[in-house]
Design a protein around this motif. Structure first.
Motif, PDB file in Angstrom:
ATOM      1  N   PHE A 196      79.564  38.670  62.039  1.00  0.00           N
ATOM      2  CA  PHE A 196      80.886  38.058  61.860  1.00  0.00           C
ATOM      3  C   PHE A 196      81.030  36.939  62.889  1.00  0.00           C
ATOM      4  O   PHE A 196      81.931  36.956  63.732  1.00  0.00           O
ATOM      5  CB  PHE A 196      81.999  39.085  62.084  1.00  0.00           C
ATOM      6  CG  PHE A 196      81.947  40.286  61.197  1.00  0.00           C
ATOM      7  CD1 PHE A 196      82.423  40.233  59.885  1.00  0.00           C
ATOM      8  CD2 PHE A 196      81.448  41.499  61.655  1.00  0.00           C
ATOM      9  CE1 PHE A 196      82.398  41.353  59.075  1.00  0.00           C
ATOM     10  CE2 PHE A 196      81.428  42.625  60.853  1.00  0.00           C
ATOM     11  CZ  PHE A 196      81.896  42.552  59.550  1.00  0.00           C
ATOM     12  N   CYS A 197      80.177  35.937  62.855  1.00  0.00           N
ATOM     13  CA  CYS A 197      80.027  35.043  64.005  1.00  0.00           C
ATOM     14  C   CYS A 197      81.211  34.117  64.240  1.00  0.00           C
ATOM     15  O   CYS A 197      81.365  33.612  65.356  1.00  0.00           O
ATOM     16  CB  CYS A 197      78.728  34.252  63.905  1.00  0.00           C
ATOM     17  SG  CYS A 197      78.650  33.095  62.523  1.00  0.00           S
TER      18      CYS A 197
ATOM     19  N   LEU B  29      80.843  34.907  56.197  1.00  0.00           N
ATOM     20  CA  LEU B  29      81.127  34.642  54.794  1.00  0.00           C
ATOM     21  C   LEU B  29      81.665  33.230  54.586  1.00  0.00           C
ATOM     22  O   LEU B  29      81.470  32.626  53.523  1.00  0.00           O
ATOM     23  CB  LEU B  29      82.128  35.677  54.277  1.00  0.00           C
ATOM     24  CG  LEU B  29      82.402  35.721  52.772  1.00  0.00           C
ATOM     25  CD1 LEU B  29      81.123  36.033  51.998  1.00  0.00           C
ATOM     26  CD2 LEU B  29      83.481  36.750  52.467  1.00  0.00           C
ATOM     27  N   ASP B  30      82.315  32.684  55.611  1.00  0.00           N
ATOM     28  CA  ASP B  30      82.945  31.370  55.523  1.00  0.00           C
ATOM     29  C   ASP B  30      81.942  30.287  55.932  1.00  0.00           C
ATOM     30  O   ASP B  30      81.493  30.249  57.079  1.00  0.00           O
ATOM     31  CB  ASP B  30      84.160  31.344  56.455  1.00  0.00           C
ATOM     32  CG  ASP B  30      84.946  30.045  56.364  1.00  0.00           C
ATOM     33  OD1 ASP B  30      84.503  29.117  55.647  1.00  0.00           O
ATOM     34  OD2 ASP B  30      85.996  29.960  57.020  1.00  0.00           O
TER      35      ASP B  30
ATOM     36  N   ALA C 227      76.596  34.459  54.963  1.00  0.00           N
ATOM     37  CA  ALA C 227      76.135  35.776  54.525  1.00  0.00           C
ATOM     38  C   ALA C 227      77.316  36.727  54.383  1.00  0.00           C
ATOM     39  O   ALA C 227      78.305  36.634  55.119  1.00  0.00           O
ATOM     40  CB  ALA C 227      75.129  36.343  55.528  1.00  0.00           C
ATOM     41  N   ASP C 228      77.194  37.652  53.430  1.00  0.00           N
ATOM     42  CA  ASP C 228      78.193  38.697  53.201  1.00  0.00           C
ATOM     43  C   ASP C 228      77.773  39.935  53.980  1.00  0.00           C
ATOM     44  O   ASP C 228      76.601  40.324  53.949  1.00  0.00           O
ATOM     45  CB  ASP C 228      78.283  39.000  51.702  1.00  0.00           C
ATOM     46  CG  ASP C 228      79.488  39.848  51.347  1.00  0.00           C
ATOM     47  OD1 ASP C 228      79.778  40.811  52.088  1.00  0.00           O
ATOM     48  OD2 ASP C 228      80.144  39.553  50.329  1.00  0.00           O
ATOM     49  N   ILE C 229      78.712  40.576  54.646  1.00  0.00           N
ATOM     50  CA  ILE C 229      78.395  41.741  55.465  1.00  0.00           C
ATOM     51  C   ILE C 229      77.823  42.883  54.613  1.00  0.00           C
ATOM     52  O   ILE C 229      77.055  43.722  55.110  1.00  0.00           O
ATOM     53  CB  ILE C 229      79.651  42.221  56.229  1.00  0.00           C
ATOM     54  CG1 ILE C 229      79.298  43.328  57.231  1.00  0.00           C
ATOM     55  CG2 ILE C 229      80.737  42.682  55.268  1.00  0.00           C
ATOM     56  CD1 ILE C 229      78.355  42.919  58.312  1.00  0.00           C
TER      57      ILE C 229
END
Length: 307
Positions: free
Chosen positions: A198-199, A260-261, A286-288
């Protein structure tokens, strides 16, 4: 300059991390209390602390402390302190502070009393009754806790969490000093692989890289005390050169980030470039739900979004 009492406030819970930083840096007589670490050192230590400390919010010079149950005690105690050792006849000296669990609870009134006391002290030294305050800013801070007052000068200016690489951020970013504390507690080392799925704006990854590579967080910024003229500019430049020489360029640290964004991904990469660590990071959209740990040891450090 003789030994100074240096006070570094920090976020609650990071006192042990900050005190460890200060001891490794060479600070003497380190004392830890809630939300701050106090130690002894000369002005070279003030310079070093501003450039190198990762979890301190500011670097303050404590001029003195005394009981302040009345405005008279606050005025007299303030007027007895050697402000002229730092503040010149043309310098600006605004006042701010706080009071907690004390008989003197009105902060605006305390600000006014402290200002008048400093004017009296400096007036007796410089033989003036009015000060232009057109020179460099010497921010005076006071704290009154349980009827004990402490008077300090802020040497940092902007808070030390302002590293210079994060002009823009995503919603609810983690503070740089808090990120640095988490990374220290997570035992990130020179060869650690750090993953943040979730950077966001990249704070945890960038602070991990700065920590692992031993890049001083304040190496690329300037501080209020540089403009005071108390020590030659060469002293500040030498401290930056020392920090630059200490960078662990052979460290094998790597960072992997995902979000994700796509705007967050772009922001992380931009901030990493500004911090000088982009080559150590790999960041992608990327999606978690697709997240998988790589083979081998790794540290997953993240600040999950609300909800």
């Amino acid at each position: 300059m003789e030994k100074l009492t240096i006070c570094c406030p920090c976020l609650f819970g990071l006192e042990s991390v900050l005190s460890g930083e200060i001891r490794r840096m060479g600070g003497e007589e380190v004392q830890v209390t809630d939300g701050k670490v106090t130690f002894q050192g000369d002005f070279s230590m003030v310079i070093k602390a501003n450039i190198q400390l990762r979890t301190a919010e500011r670097v303050l010079i404590q001029l003195g402390s005394f009981p302040a149950r009345t405005f008279t005690e606050l005025f007299d105690g303030t007027a007895a302190l050697p402000f002229e050792d730092f503040i010149g006849s043309l310098d600006a000296f605004p006042v701010k502070g706080w009071s907690l669990n004390s008989q003197l609870h009105s902060v605006p009134d305390c600000q006014s009393i402290v200002k008048k006391a400093v004017v009296k002290r400096l007036g007796s030294v410089y033989h003036k009754t009015w000060f232009e305050e057109t020179g460099p800013v010497h921010q005076i801070q006071f704290s009154i806790h349980k009827d004990m007052a402490a008077l300090m000068l802020d040497t940092s200016g902007q808070g030390l969490h302002k590293r210079g690489y994060r002009a823009n951020s995503t919603l609810a970013p983690i503070k740089e000093t808090l990120a640095a504390g988490i990374i220290d507690l997570a035992h990130v080392r020179r060869d650690t692989l750090v993953i943040d799925p979730f950077c966001g704006s990249g704070t945890l990854l960038i602070e991990s890289a700065l920590h692992a590579l031993r890049i001083a967080p304040g190496m690329r910024r300037h501080f209020a005390a540089e403009r005071w003229g108390l020590v030659p500019e060469a002293r500040w430049n030498a401290a930056r050169e020392e920090a630059h020489a200490g960078i662990a360029r052979d460290a094998r640290f790597r960072g992997i980030g995902g979000d994700l964004d796509p705007e967050a991904v772009a922001l992380t990469l931009d901030n990493a470039r500004k911090a000088g660590v982009a080559s150590r990071l790999r960041v992608s959209q990327a999606d978690i739900t697709d997240f998988k740990l790589p083979e081998g040891p790794a540290a997953v450090i993240c600040n999950p979004p609300y909800g």
